[in-house]
Design a protein around this motif. Structure first.
Motif, PDB file in Angstrom:
ATOM      1  N   PRO A 133      -3.549  19.292  -8.126  1.00  0.00           N
ATOM      2  CA  PRO A 133      -2.939  18.359  -7.165  1.00  0.00           C
ATOM      3  C   PRO A 133      -3.888  17.201  -6.858  1.00  0.00           C
ATOM      4  CG  PRO A 133      -3.540  20.419  -6.094  1.00  0.00           C
ATOM      5  CD  PRO A 133      -3.689  20.640  -7.553  1.00  0.00           C
ATOM      6  N   THR A 134      -3.334  15.990  -6.882  1.00  0.00           N
ATOM      7  CA  THR A 134      -4.143  14.777  -6.742  1.00  0.00           C
ATOM      8  C   THR A 134      -3.450  13.820  -5.779  1.00  0.00           C
ATOM      9  OG1 THR A 134      -4.920  15.036  -9.021  1.00  0.00           O
ATOM     10  CG2 THR A 134      -5.206  12.869  -8.012  1.00  0.00           C
ATOM     11  N   VAL A 135      -4.230  13.249  -4.871  1.00  0.00           N
ATOM     12  CA  VAL A 135      -3.710  12.240  -3.934  1.00  0.00           C
ATOM     13  C   VAL A 135      -4.412  10.922  -4.227  1.00  0.00           C
ATOM     14  CG1 VAL A 135      -3.499  11.545  -1.527  1.00  0.00           C
ATOM     15  CG2 VAL A 135      -3.216  13.943  -2.154  1.00  0.00           C
ATOM     16  N   THR A 136      -3.621   9.853  -4.400  1.00  0.00           N
ATOM     17  CA  THR A 136      -4.205   8.530  -4.635  1.00  0.00           C
ATOM     18  C   THR A 136      -3.626   7.519  -3.641  1.00  0.00           C
ATOM     19  OG1 THR A 136      -2.517   7.963  -6.298  1.00  0.00           O
ATOM     20  CG2 THR A 136      -4.581   8.931  -7.097  1.00  0.00           C
ATOM     21  N   ALA A 137      -4.455   6.555  -3.271  1.00  0.00           N
ATOM     22  CA  ALA A 137      -4.003   5.383  -2.516  1.00  0.00           C
ATOM     23  C   ALA A 137      -3.776   4.268  -3.525  1.00  0.00           C
ATOM     24  CB  ALA A 137      -5.047   4.965  -1.493  1.00  0.00           C
ATOM     25  N   GLN A 138      -2.595   3.667  -3.485  1.00  0.00           N
ATOM     26  CA  GLN A 138      -2.204   2.679  -4.488  1.00  0.00           C
ATOM     27  C   GLN A 138      -2.059   1.287  -3.870  1.00  0.00           C
ATOM     28  OE1 GLN A 138       1.567   4.331  -5.631  1.00  0.00           O
ATOM     29  NE2 GLN A 138       0.676   5.553  -7.277  1.00  0.00           N
ATOM     30  N   TYR A 139      -2.338   0.281  -4.701  1.00  0.00           N
ATOM     31  CA  TYR A 139      -2.010  -1.100  -4.342  1.00  0.00           C
ATOM     32  C   TYR A 139      -0.970  -1.604  -5.337  1.00  0.00           C
ATOM     33  CZ  TYR A 139      -2.294  -5.975  -3.007  1.00  0.00           C
ATOM     34  OH  TYR A 139      -1.978  -7.234  -2.572  1.00  0.00           O
ATOM     35  N   HIS A 140       0.189  -2.018  -4.817  1.00  0.00           N
ATOM     36  CA  HIS A 140       1.289  -2.528  -5.647  1.00  0.00           C
ATOM     37  C   HIS A 140       1.256  -4.059  -5.605  1.00  0.00           C
ATOM     38  CE1 HIS A 140       3.486   1.380  -6.140  1.00  0.00           C
ATOM     39  NE2 HIS A 140       2.636   1.676  -5.163  1.00  0.00           N
ATOM     40  N   ILE A 174       0.835  -1.200   0.000  1.00  0.00           N
ATOM     41  CA  ILE A 174       0.000   0.000   0.000  1.00  0.00           C
ATOM     42  C   ILE A 174       0.870   1.250   0.000  1.00  0.00           C
ATOM     43  CG2 ILE A 174      -1.804   1.290   1.189  1.00  0.00           C
ATOM     44  CD1 ILE A 174      -2.748  -1.380   0.118  1.00  0.00           C
ATOM     45  N   GLY A 175       0.619   2.138  -0.964  1.00  0.00           N
ATOM     46  CA  GLY A 175       1.340   3.397  -1.036  1.00  0.00           C
ATOM     47  C   GLY A 175       0.379   4.567  -1.215  1.00  0.00           C
ATOM     48  N   PHE A 176       0.862   5.782  -0.892  1.00  0.00           N
ATOM     49  CA  PHE A 176       0.072   6.991  -1.064  1.00  0.00           C
ATOM     50  C   PHE A 176       0.872   7.968  -1.919  1.00  0.00           C
ATOM     51  CE2 PHE A 176      -1.474   5.034   2.796  1.00  0.00           C
ATOM     52  CZ  PHE A 176      -2.858   5.109   2.633  1.00  0.00           C
ATOM     53  N   GLU A 177       0.257   8.415  -3.016  1.00  0.00           N
ATOM     54  CA  GLU A 177       0.968   9.242  -3.991  1.00  0.00           C
ATOM     55  C   GLU A 177       0.366  10.643  -4.067  1.00  0.00           C
ATOM     56  OE1 GLU A 177       2.475   8.019  -8.213  1.00  0.00           O
ATOM     57  OE2 GLU A 177       0.491   8.925  -8.483  1.00  0.00           O
ATOM     58  N   LEU A 178       1.235  11.657  -4.082  1.00  0.00           N
ATOM     59  CA  LEU A 178       0.840  13.044  -4.304  1.00  0.00           C
ATOM     60  C   LEU A 178       1.399  13.480  -5.649  1.00  0.00           C
ATOM     61  CD1 LEU A 178      -0.325  15.794  -3.431  1.00  0.00           C
ATOM     62  CD2 LEU A 178       1.880  16.253  -2.316  1.00  0.00           C
ATOM     63  N   ILE A 179       0.512  13.981  -6.496  1.00  0.00           N
ATOM     64  CA  ILE A 179       0.878  14.343  -7.867  1.00  0.00           C
ATOM     65  C   ILE A 179       0.811  15.855  -8.008  1.00  0.00           C
ATOM     66  CG2 ILE A 179       0.288  14.044 -10.302  1.00  0.00           C
ATOM     67  CD1 ILE A 179      -1.403  11.525  -9.004  1.00  0.00           C
ATOM     68  N   ALA A 180       1.847  16.457  -8.593  1.00  0.00           N
ATOM     69  CA  ALA A 180       1.867  17.901  -8.795  1.00  0.00           C
ATOM     70  C   ALA A 180       2.322  18.224 -10.212  1.00  0.00           C
ATOM     71  CB  ALA A 180       2.788  18.570  -7.782  1.00  0.00           C
ATOM     72  N   ALA A 181       1.506  19.006 -10.919  1.00  0.00           N
ATOM     73  CA  ALA A 181       1.863  19.463 -12.261  1.00  0.00           C
ATOM     74  C   ALA A 181       0.961  20.641 -12.589  1.00  0.00           C
ATOM     75  CB  ALA A 181       1.674  18.357 -13.293  1.00  0.00           C
ATOM     76  N   THR A 182       1.377  21.480 -13.511  1.00  0.00           N
ATOM     77  CA  THR A 182       0.506  22.534 -14.003  1.00  0.00           C
ATOM     78  C   THR A 182       0.572  22.546 -15.523  1.00  0.00           C
ATOM     79  OG1 THR A 182      -0.113  24.872 -13.798  1.00  0.00           O
ATOM     80  CG2 THR A 182       2.252  24.361 -13.833  1.00  0.00           C
ATOM     81  N   THR A 183      -0.572  22.689 -16.161  1.00  0.00           N
ATOM     82  CA  THR A 183      -0.662  22.646 -17.615  1.00  0.00           C
ATOM     83  C   THR A 183      -1.455  23.845 -18.115  1.00  0.00           C
ATOM     84  OG1 THR A 183      -2.630  21.222 -17.481  1.00  0.00           O
ATOM     85  CG2 THR A 183      -0.486  20.148 -17.769  1.00  0.00           C
ATOM     86  N   ARG A 184      -1.172  24.243 -19.349  1.00  0.00           N
ATOM     87  CA  ARG A 184      -1.883  25.367 -19.973  1.00  0.00           C
ATOM     88  C   ARG A 184      -2.842  24.811 -21.014  1.00  0.00           C
ATOM     89  NH1 ARG A 184      -1.290  29.384 -24.169  1.00  0.00           N
ATOM     90  NH2 ARG A 184      -1.840  31.475 -23.394  1.00  0.00           N
ATOM     91  N   HIS A 185      -4.097  25.242 -20.942  1.00  0.00           N
ATOM     92  CA  HIS A 185      -5.117  24.746 -21.857  1.00  0.00           C
ATOM     93  C   HIS A 185      -5.855  25.905 -22.510  1.00  0.00           C
ATOM     94  CE1 HIS A 185      -4.984  20.468 -20.644  1.00  0.00           C
ATOM     95  NE2 HIS A 185      -4.626  20.966 -19.469  1.00  0.00           N
ATOM     96  N   SER A 186      -6.411  25.641 -23.683  1.00  0.00           N
ATOM     97  CA  SER A 186      -7.280  26.601 -24.359  1.00  0.00           C
ATOM     98  C   SER A 186      -8.635  25.959 -24.596  1.00  0.00           C
ATOM     99  CB  SER A 186      -6.664  27.050 -25.683  1.00  0.00           C
ATOM    100  OG  SER A 186      -6.465  25.943 -26.545  1.00  0.00           O
ATOM    101  N   ALA A 187      -9.690  26.769 -24.490  1.00  0.00           N
ATOM    102  CA  ALA A 187     -11.047  26.299 -24.755  1.00  0.00           C
ATOM    103  C   ALA A 187     -11.499  26.859 -26.095  1.00  0.00           C
ATOM    104  CB  ALA A 187     -11.992  26.744 -23.649  1.00  0.00           C
ATOM    105  N   HIS A 188     -12.142  26.014 -26.896  1.00  0.00           N
ATOM    106  CA  HIS A 188     -12.559  26.387 -28.251  1.00  0.00           C
ATOM    107  C   HIS A 188     -14.042  26.102 -28.433  1.00  0.00           C
ATOM    108  CE1 HIS A 188      -8.415  26.774 -30.110  1.00  0.00           C
ATOM    109  NE2 HIS A 188      -8.153  26.274 -28.915  1.00  0.00           N
TER     110      HIS A 188
END
Length: 231
Positions: free
Chosen positions: A120-127, A86-100
């Motif tokens: 930012p997203t936190v997930t509980a993982q099963y390995h 069992i692991g816990f993951e924190l994800i960090a990224a920023t992206t630029r998007h355009s709406a059309h």
């Protein structure tokens, strides 16, 4: 058809067990994998593919629809292993998007706005195979998405006059699947895919049409490839 007889003597059995016992530590040492309290740092290049569309632009353009375009960006995540599996993951990224605009009047305008997205997203993982060199995993968790530096496009401003854009933050779930593949005892390759539920509401204060709102369903699939290190 004749079968030859296999005779196992006590000496032969003891010798076989001895070989097995001496081989086991060597195998365990060769494939150390991951274990409880390990910290894993991954760096990925990600492709963010929105899968949804919007409701109408209300109240003026109820029949219009808007879509959000793909984006590419680097991503960093950190996983703490609570147990071997069992692991816990924190994800960090920023992206630029355009709406059309996709349908109606906005389709003729084309790009209507740009925004930066921080999800930012936190997930509980099963390995599944923590002691192996190839370690698939699945995960589920929560996402909180912040939109920043929102701006109306030049084409929208030309159509409806100066426009102020604000996009509300979004809270949703996240689903994940991926695999780590060891390069050596410390470094590994990673492939990862996520589905993130992101459904914000955008408000556009326009000169010609007044205040308009549109609820979007971005809900992207995020595919990442990169490498990791055990800290």
């Amino acid at each position: 058809m004749k079968f030859s007889k296999l005779i196992v003597t006590p000496a032969a059995l003891a010798a076989a067990l001895g070989v097995g016992l001496t081989a086991t530590p060597a195998l365990a040492k060769e494939g150390e994998g991951i274990k409880a309290h390990d910290v894993l740092l991954r760096v990925r290049g990600i492709w963010v593919k929105p899968t949804g569309t919007s409701d109408g632009v209300l109240p003026a353009l109820p029949g219009d629809r808007v879509t959000v375009r793909d984006s590419f960006a680097p991503e960093v995540d950190l996983t703490w292993m609570a147990t071997n599996h069992i692991g816990f993951e924190l994800i960090a990224a920023t992206t630029r998007h355009s709406a059309h605009g996709k349908q109606g009047v906005t389709a003729g305008i084309g790009k209507v706005l740009n925004t930066w997205v921080l999800p930012p997203t936190v997930t509980a993982q099963y390995h599944f195979n923590p002691s192996g060199k190839v370690r698939p995993y699945v995960g589920a968790g929560l996402n909180y998405t912040v939109f920043w530096n929102e701006k109306a496009s030049d084409s929208l401003v030309a159509a409806v006059g100066p426009t102020r854009v604000h996009i509300n933050d979004s809270v949703g779930y996240a689903l994940q699947g991926g695999v780590d593949v060891d390069i050596n005892k410390r470094f590994f390759l990673n492939v990862d895919a996520k589905y993130i539920d992101i459904s914000p509401r955008a408000t556009l204060d326009t000169t010609a049409l007044g205040r308009q709102t549109v609820k979007t369903r971005i809900s992207p699939v995020v595919v990442g490839v990169g490498f990791g290190i055990r800290l």
